[in-house]
Design a protein around this motif. Structure first.
Motif, PDB file in Angstrom:
ATOM      1  N   LEU A 426      23.258  49.985  42.062  1.00 59.79           N
ATOM      2  CA  LEU A 426      24.695  49.792  42.217  1.00 59.79           C
ATOM      3  C   LEU A 426      25.388  49.678  40.866  1.00 59.79           C
ATOM      4  CD1 LEU A 426      25.340  47.141  45.039  1.00 59.79           C
ATOM      5  CD2 LEU A 426      26.182  49.474  44.952  1.00 59.79           C
ATOM      6  N   LEU A 427      24.620  49.348  39.832  1.00 57.25           N
ATOM      7  CA  LEU A 427      25.189  49.089  38.511  1.00 57.25           C
ATOM      8  C   LEU A 427      25.634  50.381  37.840  1.00 57.25           C
ATOM      9  CD1 LEU A 427      22.465  46.544  37.389  1.00 57.25           C
ATOM     10  CD2 LEU A 427      24.858  45.988  37.899  1.00 57.25           C
ATOM     11  N   GLU A 465      16.328  46.552  29.902  1.00 54.25           N
ATOM     12  CA  GLU A 465      16.229  47.978  30.236  1.00 54.25           C
ATOM     13  C   GLU A 465      17.580  48.557  30.672  1.00 54.25           C
ATOM     14  OE1 GLU A 465      13.570  49.808  29.865  1.00 54.25           O
ATOM     15  OE2 GLU A 465      12.244  48.165  29.280  1.00 54.25           O
ATOM     16  N   LEU A 466      18.561  47.684  30.963  1.00 53.59           N
ATOM     17  CA  LEU A 466      19.845  48.136  31.472  1.00 53.59           C
ATOM     18  C   LEU A 466      20.839  48.357  30.340  1.00 53.59           C
ATOM     19  CD1 LEU A 466      20.252  45.559  34.413  1.00 53.59           C
ATOM     20  CD2 LEU A 466      19.107  47.783  34.463  1.00 53.59           C
ATOM     21  N   ALA A 467      21.846  49.157  30.619  1.00 55.42           N
ATOM     22  CA  ALA A 467      22.930  49.345  29.654  1.00 55.42           C
ATOM     23  C   ALA A 467      23.659  48.016  29.472  1.00 55.42           C
ATOM     24  CB  ALA A 467      23.892  50.417  30.154  1.00 55.42           C
ATOM     25  N   ALA A 468      24.189  47.799  28.281  1.00 57.49           N
ATOM     26  CA  ALA A 468      24.852  46.529  27.978  1.00 57.49           C
ATOM     27  C   ALA A 468      26.009  46.255  28.930  1.00 57.49           C
ATOM     28  CB  ALA A 468      25.349  46.544  26.528  1.00 57.49           C
ATOM     29  N   SER A 469      26.722  47.310  29.350  1.00 58.55           N
ATOM     30  CA  SER A 469      27.872  47.118  30.239  1.00 58.55           C
ATOM     31  C   SER A 469      27.454  46.680  31.635  1.00 58.55           C
ATOM     32  CB  SER A 469      28.676  48.420  30.328  1.00 58.55           C
ATOM     33  OG  SER A 469      27.856  49.469  30.840  1.00 58.55           O
ATOM     34  N   ALA A 470      26.202  46.936  32.002  1.00 57.57           N
ATOM     35  CA  ALA A 470      25.740  46.611  33.348  1.00 57.57           C
ATOM     36  C   ALA A 470      25.140  45.213  33.445  1.00 57.57           C
ATOM     37  CB  ALA A 470      24.709  47.640  33.815  1.00 57.57           C
ATOM     38  N   GLN A 494      27.667  32.870  50.821  1.00 62.62           N
ATOM     39  CA  GLN A 494      28.998  33.088  50.246  1.00 62.62           C
ATOM     40  C   GLN A 494      28.904  33.261  48.731  1.00 62.62           C
ATOM     41  OE1 GLN A 494      31.935  33.503  51.985  1.00 62.62           O
ATOM     42  NE2 GLN A 494      32.573  34.180  49.962  1.00 62.62           N
ATOM     43  N   ARG A 495      28.027  32.517  48.110  1.00 63.98           N
ATOM     44  CA  ARG A 495      27.857  32.618  46.656  1.00 63.98           C
ATOM     45  C   ARG A 495      27.277  33.980  46.271  1.00 63.98           C
ATOM     46  NH1 ARG A 495      23.968  30.416  43.304  1.00 63.98           N
ATOM     47  NH2 ARG A 495      22.934  29.423  45.074  1.00 63.98           N
ATOM     48  N   LEU A 496      26.331  34.468  47.065  1.00 63.76           N
ATOM     49  CA  LEU A 496      25.745  35.786  46.807  1.00 63.76           C
ATOM     50  C   LEU A 496      26.776  36.894  47.041  1.00 63.76           C
ATOM     51  CD1 LEU A 496      22.262  35.267  48.483  1.00 63.76           C
ATOM     52  CD2 LEU A 496      22.681  35.685  46.060  1.00 63.76           C
ATOM     53  N   ARG A 497      27.575  36.733  48.079  1.00 69.98           N
ATOM     54  CA  ARG A 497      28.606  37.725  48.360  1.00 69.98           C
ATOM     55  C   ARG A 497      29.594  37.799  47.199  1.00 69.98           C
ATOM     56  NH1 ARG A 497      34.131  38.274  48.312  1.00 69.98           N
ATOM     57  NH2 ARG A 497      34.932  39.570  49.999  1.00 69.98           N
ATOM     58  N   ALA A 498      29.980  36.634  46.653  1.00 64.62           N
ATOM     59  CA  ALA A 498      30.922  36.606  45.533  1.00 64.62           C
ATOM     60  C   ALA A 498      30.328  37.275  44.293  1.00 64.62           C
ATOM     61  CB  ALA A 498      31.314  35.160  45.226  1.00 64.62           C
ATOM     62  N   ALA A 499      29.038  37.086  44.080  1.00 60.33           N
ATOM     63  CA  ALA A 499      28.389  37.710  42.920  1.00 60.33           C
ATOM     64  C   ALA A 499      28.280  39.217  43.081  1.00 60.33           C
ATOM     65  CB  ALA A 499      27.008  37.090  42.718  1.00 60.33           C
ATOM     66  N   LEU A 500      28.063  39.682  44.316  1.00 56.55           N
ATOM     67  CA  LEU A 500      27.893  41.116  44.562  1.00 56.55           C
ATOM     68  C   LEU A 500      29.233  41.854  44.606  1.00 56.55           C
ATOM     69  CD1 LEU A 500      25.691  43.277  45.285  1.00 56.55           C
ATOM     70  CD2 LEU A 500      26.264  42.850  47.677  1.00 56.55           C
ATOM     71  N   ALA A 501      30.310  41.153  44.939  1.00 50.90           N
ATOM     72  CA  ALA A 501      31.611  41.800  45.158  1.00 50.90           C
ATOM     73  C   ALA A 501      32.056  42.689  43.996  1.00 50.90           C
ATOM     74  CB  ALA A 501      32.665  40.745  45.471  1.00 50.90           C
ATOM     75  N   PRO A 502      31.954  42.262  42.728  1.00 47.14           N
ATOM     76  CA  PRO A 502      32.380  43.156  41.641  1.00 47.14           C
ATOM     77  C   PRO A 502      31.576  44.455  41.587  1.00 47.14           C
ATOM     78  CG  PRO A 502      32.184  40.896  40.860  1.00 47.14           C
ATOM     79  CD  PRO A 502      31.578  40.923  42.223  1.00 47.14           C
ATOM     80  N   MET A 503      30.297  44.407  41.917  1.00 53.82           N
ATOM     81  CA  MET A 503      29.474  45.614  41.923  1.00 53.82           C
ATOM     82  C   MET A 503      29.917  46.564  43.026  1.00 53.82           C
ATOM     83  SD  MET A 503      25.795  43.761  41.198  1.00 53.82           S
ATOM     84  CE  MET A 503      24.816  45.230  41.405  1.00 53.82           C
ATOM     85  N   VAL A 504      30.223  46.020  44.224  1.00 54.02           N
ATOM     86  CA  VAL A 504      30.693  46.841  45.339  1.00 54.02           C
ATOM     87  C   VAL A 504      32.048  47.458  45.009  1.00 54.02           C
ATOM     88  CG1 VAL A 504      31.493  46.747  47.743  1.00 54.02           C
ATOM     89  CG2 VAL A 504      29.376  45.585  47.082  1.00 54.02           C
ATOM     90  N   THR A 505      32.916  46.668  44.390  1.00 52.21           N
ATOM     91  CA  THR A 505      34.253  47.153  44.038  1.00 52.21           C
ATOM     92  C   THR A 505      34.177  48.326  43.074  1.00 52.21           C
ATOM     93  OG1 THR A 505      35.186  44.945  44.380  1.00 52.21           O
ATOM     94  CG2 THR A 505      36.469  46.485  43.045  1.00 52.21           C
ATOM     95  N   GLN A 506      33.253  48.258  42.121  1.00 49.35           N
ATOM     96  CA  GLN A 506      33.111  49.343  41.149  1.00 49.35           C
ATOM     97  C   GLN A 506      32.404  50.563  41.727  1.00 49.35           C
ATOM     98  OE1 GLN A 506      31.557  48.527  37.290  1.00 49.35           O
ATOM     99  NE2 GLN A 506      32.835  46.721  36.932  1.00 49.35           N
ATOM    100  N   ALA A 507      31.491  50.349  42.661  1.00 45.22           N
ATOM    101  CA  ALA A 507      30.613  51.437  43.117  1.00 45.22           C
ATOM    102  C   ALA A 507      31.210  52.272  44.241  1.00 45.22           C
ATOM    103  CB  ALA A 507      29.264  50.867  43.561  1.00 45.22           C
ATOM    104  N   TYR A 508      32.168  51.710  45.018  1.00 48.15           N
ATOM    105  CA  TYR A 508      32.621  52.400  46.225  1.00 48.15           C
ATOM    106  C   TYR A 508      34.140  52.544  46.254  1.00 48.15           C
ATOM    107  CZ  TYR A 508      27.952  51.188  47.994  1.00 48.15           C
ATOM    108  OH  TYR A 508      26.604  51.041  48.170  1.00 48.15           O
ATOM    109  N   PRO A 509      34.617  53.606  46.922  1.00 56.06           N
ATOM    110  CA  PRO A 509      36.060  53.695  47.202  1.00 56.06           C
ATOM    111  C   PRO A 509      36.430  52.728  48.321  1.00 56.06           C
ATOM    112  CG  PRO A 509      34.911  55.532  48.223  1.00 56.06           C
ATOM    113  CD  PRO A 509      33.880  54.788  47.404  1.00 56.06           C
ATOM    114  N   ASP A 510      37.713  52.469  48.457  1.00 55.27           N
ATOM    115  CA  ASP A 510      38.232  51.607  49.516  1.00 55.27           C
ATOM    116  C   ASP A 510      37.505  50.261  49.558  1.00 55.27           C
ATOM    117  OD1 ASP A 510      39.804  50.819  51.613  1.00 55.27           O
ATOM    118  OD2 ASP A 510      38.651  51.877  53.155  1.00 55.27           O
TER     119      ASP A 510
END
Length: 691
Positions: A426-427, A465-470, A494-510
């Motif tokens: 997702l990153l 191993e990941l890019a610095a931005s990720a 809820q805490r996990l959902r909050a942590a994942l939300a920025p990744m979902v926002t960047q990875a998907y439309p709508d």
């Protein structure tokens, strides 16, 4: 107590009140199978059987919930003092019940407490990783089965108990000489699942059987049940039969309900022989046959019985209408010039029935395969006939939902290799190769990797191993994985959902609609003991899709139903239009390699003709154009379905299509009535070949 039997016919009442050993109820379509099974559960509870010692097994969780709700309603209507207790009857799908058993006995079975459950798509992806790592696909530059084919082959071998070599030779004969490589991939897949502490659907059944046969867990499981009832028994596979035989090895109070004439899931490992062989597997079994049909008029049932008469075995029930069904049109067999003519005939009959007062929602167009409605959908749109087509994405198949469920699995099992692969990709800037390197650093496949906490301690090395931005996005999710002291599962989710939300926002439309879907998943955690249970529940019985997956809203108050025959099983309508009833389509040419395949197709055809209440239309295009929307008239003649035998056709009224279908493009040669007559004569000659 007798109030629960009100309205049952003598055969249904006998089944509901049966006492003693194994009972097989062969219930033809429309004969009140669910009513009978519900009444039996209510009778048992009203008779004093403790509800929590009754197990009802179904193939969908919805069916189990509906039957248990109806049981409670029956008891409440009869003012039974045990009505409230009916809610304690244990019910669910085979896989869901298996999951509950494995959670209770995980340690005894050698499973970690937080084991994950993967769906078929994830299982196929894991198999593909093994396939790639072993290099078998490119070893000799010859074609090698893809992941979906490998998973289907492996699963069929497990569920039927047949050797992999036999299944491979039957299902993928072109790869039979690669048996050793396929075996190596399957063994690697099993080892990879074990290392990742995940189970697939087949493992749930395998371990449930192991639990029932275990010296310690087995007696507890068997002693905890007084009655086991199984719905849709014609759909069980060999592994499920083994589980039932082991559960009832000492106490023979087993009830199975089904219809051998509706066994249509051979591709899942089911076999009609299982319901036919109940007296062999469960000696002393009593059989009750339900034949009074409460759905269709006798003219329609006569067609269904004629289809059954042509079968070499099975089709035990001879259907007869329970009462006069009002006006029932003679079933019609439409001989159509081509697919265009078929499309026009269907639309005209749909609208004609609508003018008679039959709503579009009470009509269905059934087909063998979903692609068979392509031309019809264009014509329906042109005529402004709204429709809904069964199928499409399930909630679980939405990528963002699977992402959150993968995080839930990691929260309980940090060695879940497949979940790591999903989340990392997702990153931004992270693909399969980078994910593979990061997971390798985590050491999740290393037997000496230690517990989950030690895997997470290696995260800083893997993050390199990941890019610095990720890294910040990934660090936030990893930091949220451990459960805080005294933290309840809903708060953790809820805490996990909050942590994942920025990744979902960047990875998907709508993203707004997707984040709302994640909130729905978090809401399901309310009473779950652990997050991996929530992930497993979604895999075992996904809820209906929401929001952005539902399609555009419709302002129409009515719509026509389009459905494949498999999806139509268990449903009913006033009018059914069965299209493409020609050999190669119905039966499907893919099923003609074995007699058992042809017979399953016959049962599927039988399912189609037993769906309508008032009218049945069967359509046979007599030729198929090579270029459906082309300017030429190149075509091939079709053979009417072999299931439309002389005996079946004798119970139908034959009609000609309108032969005025929409032009597929300028230049197509029009065919007049004389050509239609000639086509009918050719079809009649071809029919004679099957006699």
């Amino acid at each position: 107590m007798f109030d629960v039997l009100d309205g049952l016919n003598p055969e249904q009442r006998t089944a509901a009140t049966f006492e003693g050993g194994p009972l097989r109820v062969l219930a033809g379509p429309g004969t009140g199978k669910t009513t009978t099974l519900t009444a039996r559960v209510a009778w048992l509870v009203a008779s004093g059987v403790p509800p929590d010692r009754v197990l009802l097994l179904t193939f969908t969780r919805r069916a189990a919930r509906q039957m248990l709700a109806r049981t409670q309603s029956l008891l409440a209507a009869g003012r039974s003092p045990v009505a409230a207790a009916a809610g304690r009857v244990r019910g669910g799908t085979f896989h869901a019940v298996a999951h509950q058993v494995l959670r209770r006995h995980a340690h005894r079975l050698g499973l970690p407490e937080g084991f994950g459950v993967v769906d078929q798509a994830d299982a196929a992806d894991l198999l593909d990783l093994v396939r790639t790592d072993l290099g078998v696909a490119t070893a000799d530059r010859r074609r090698f089965p893809r992941k979906a084919t490998l998973l289907e082959t492996y699963s069929r071998a497990v569920n039927t108990g047949r050797p992999l070599s036999e299944v491979l030779a039957e299902s993928v004969p072109w790869a039979a000489d690669r048996l050793d490589d396929v075996v190596e991939v399957c063994k690697g897949y099993v080892a990879r699942k074990k290392a990742a502490a995940v189970l697939d659907f087949d493992d749930l059944l395998l371990y449930w059987r192991a639990a029932v046969l275990d010296d310690v867990a087995g007696p507890r499981l068997r002693r905890g049940l007084d009655h086991v009832l199984v719905d849709e028994y014609q759909d069980v596979n060999a592994l499920q039969v083994d589980i039932l035989a082991a559960l009832r090895a000492e106490d023979h109070r087993l009830t199975v309900v089904g219809d051998d004439a509706q066994a249509v899931y051979g591709f899942r490992g089911a076999d009609a022989r299982h319901i036919l062989d109940v007296p062999v597997v469960f000696p002393g079994a009593t059989t009750i046959v339900l034949e009074r049909n409460y759905r269709s008029g006798q003219p329609i049932l006569d067609v269904a019985n004629a289809v059954a008469d042509d079968a070499p075995e099975g089709f035990t029930a001879v259907l007869r209408a329970a009462a006069a069904a009002g006006v029932v049109a003679p079933p019609a067999l439409w001989r159509c010039r081509d697919e265009d003519d078929q499309v026009v005939a269907v639309c005209e009959q749909v609208l004609a029935h609508r003018e008679e007062g039959i709503a579009l929602k009470e009509q269905a167009v059934l087909m063998r395969a979903a692609q068979h409605t392509a031309a019809l959908e264009l014509e329906l749109s042109a005529r402004r006939i709204p429709y809904v087509k069964y199928g499409g994405l399930r909630f679980l198949e939405a990528a963002h939902v699977k992402d959150l469920l993968a995080v839930f699995r990691l929260a309980d099992n940090a060695r879940d290799e497949l979940a790591w692969f999903r989340v990392l990709q997702l990153l931004p800037g992270v693909g399969p190769a980078t994910s593979r390197r990061a997971v390798s650093v985590l050491g999740v496949r290393d037997d000496a990797a230690g517990p989950e906490g030690e895997v997470l301690l290696r995260w800083p090395l893997a993050a390199a191993e990941l890019a610095a931005s990720a890294r910040p996005l990934a660090d936030a999710v990893v930091a949220a994985l451990p459960r805080l002291p005294h933290e309840a599962p809903p708060a953790h989710a809820q805490r996990l959902r909050a942590a994942l939300a920025p990744m979902v926002t960047q990875a998907y439309p709508d993203p707004a609609a997707r984040l709302a879907d994640l909130d729905a998943v978090v809401a399901a955690v309310a009473h779950a003991p652990r997050l991996s249970d929530v992930a497993a529940d979604h895999v075992l019985e996904p809820p209906v899709s929401t929001g952005d997956l539902a399609g555009h809203p419709s302002v129409d108050e009515d719509w026509l139903v389009l459905s494949t025959l498999h999806s139509a099983k268990g449903l009913e309508w006033d009018v059914v239009h069965l299209i493409h009833a020609s050999d190669g389509n119905m039966p499907s040419d893919m099923a003609l390699t074995s007699p058992s395949g042809v017979e399953e197709e016959r049962r599927l055809f039988y399912v189609g003709v037993t769906r309508p209440r008032r009218a049945l239309h069967v359509y046979v295009p007599q030729r198929y154009h090579h270029h459906q929307r082309g300017r030429d008239d190149l075509h091939s003649w079709s053979q009417p379905s072999r299931f439309l035998s002389e005996g079946v056709r004798a119970r139908m009224v034959e009609r000609l299509g309108p032969a005025t279908g929409p032009a597929a493009g300028p230049g197509r040669v029009d065919v007049d009535r004389a050509a239609v007559d000639a086509a009918n004569r050719v079809a009649a000659q071809l029919d004679a070949l099957w006699r």
